[in-house]
Design an enzyme around this catalytic site. Structure first.
Site, PDB file in Angstrom:
ATOM      1  N   ALA A  13       0.818  -1.217   0.000  1.00 46.12           N
ATOM      2  CA  ALA A  13       0.000   0.000   0.000  1.00 46.12           C
ATOM      3  C   ALA A  13       0.849   1.263   0.000  1.00 46.12           C
ATOM      4  O   ALA A  13       0.311   2.360  -0.042  1.00 46.12           O
ATOM      5  CB  ALA A  13      -0.928  -0.001   1.212  1.00 46.12           C
ATOM      6  N   GLU A  87       7.424  -0.595  10.025  1.00 40.44           N
ATOM      7  CA  GLU A  87       7.180  -1.961  10.526  1.00 40.44           C
ATOM      8  C   GLU A  87       6.653  -1.919  11.958  1.00 40.44           C
ATOM      9  O   GLU A  87       7.030  -2.723  12.810  1.00 40.44           O
ATOM     10  CB  GLU A  87       8.457  -2.811  10.430  1.00 40.44           C
TER      11      GLU A  87
END
Length: 191
Positions: A13, A87
């Protein structure tokens, strides 16, 4: 007032690209940033890298890193204008609270980017806490092969077959994961 942001999405994305763009925007205006990424992701040690070729050096955190102390120490040497975390799904709950404390007490905006769910559709621990306490939640969009919004991450094996069981975390990119809408994710697991 500084805030804790969580930008979340499925794979592919543009989460890392968005982080790198935000980092660039701060630095272009002469502001000081600090970028973090998970040590768990060994594909690009010490870098945040996007699929479109952008990258930046980053500090690496493990599940034992005290982000509050590390960032406050750096902020004491030269004031930080923003902290960016890639992350973020790999953060522990305690680390998410440390980042919230940075926004609340140190006045540093914290922008976290990560996956919401794993290959089984279950929340990652760091994502669960971020969804619960972040001041702002921003969903970034990925696209399924059918054109609908991709919200799920299908793990596949070397031959492209869906993987239904295993460890929550397995590092990989397009070789191991497909971003799918819920309909096609469910259909792939049912086959």
């Amino acid at each position: 007032m500084a805030k804790l942001y969580f930008y979340y999405a499925s794979m592919n994305a543009g989460k890392s690209s968005s982080l790198l763009q935000a980092d660039f925007n701060y630095r272009e205006r002469g502001m000081r940033t600090m970028v973090w990424t998970a040590s768990l992701d060994t594909r690009s040690a010490g870098l945040v890298q996007s699929r479109i070729g952008l990258e930046a050096e980053a500090h690496r955190y493990t599940d034992t890193t005290d982000l509050w102390h590390a960032i406050v120490a750096a902020h004491g040497e030269a004031p930080l204008d923003c902290v960016l975390v890639d992350e973020a799904q790999f953060l522990t709950g305690a680390q998410v609270w440390q980042l919230a404390r940075l926004a609340d007490e140190a006045g540093i905006p914290v922008l976290c980017y990560g996956l919401r769910t794993d290959f089984r559709g279950e929340l990652f621990p760091g994502s669960a806490v971020l969804l619960g306490i972040a001041d702002a939640l921003v969903e970034l969009k990925a696209v399924c092969h059918c054109g609908r919004k991709a919200t799920m991450n299908l793990r596949v094996d070397e031959s492209g077959a869906p993987v239904k069981e295993g460890q929550q975390t397995e590092i990989g990119g397009n070789d191991r994961y497909l971003a799918l809408c819920r309909k096609h994710f469910s259909a792939a697991l049912a086959s």
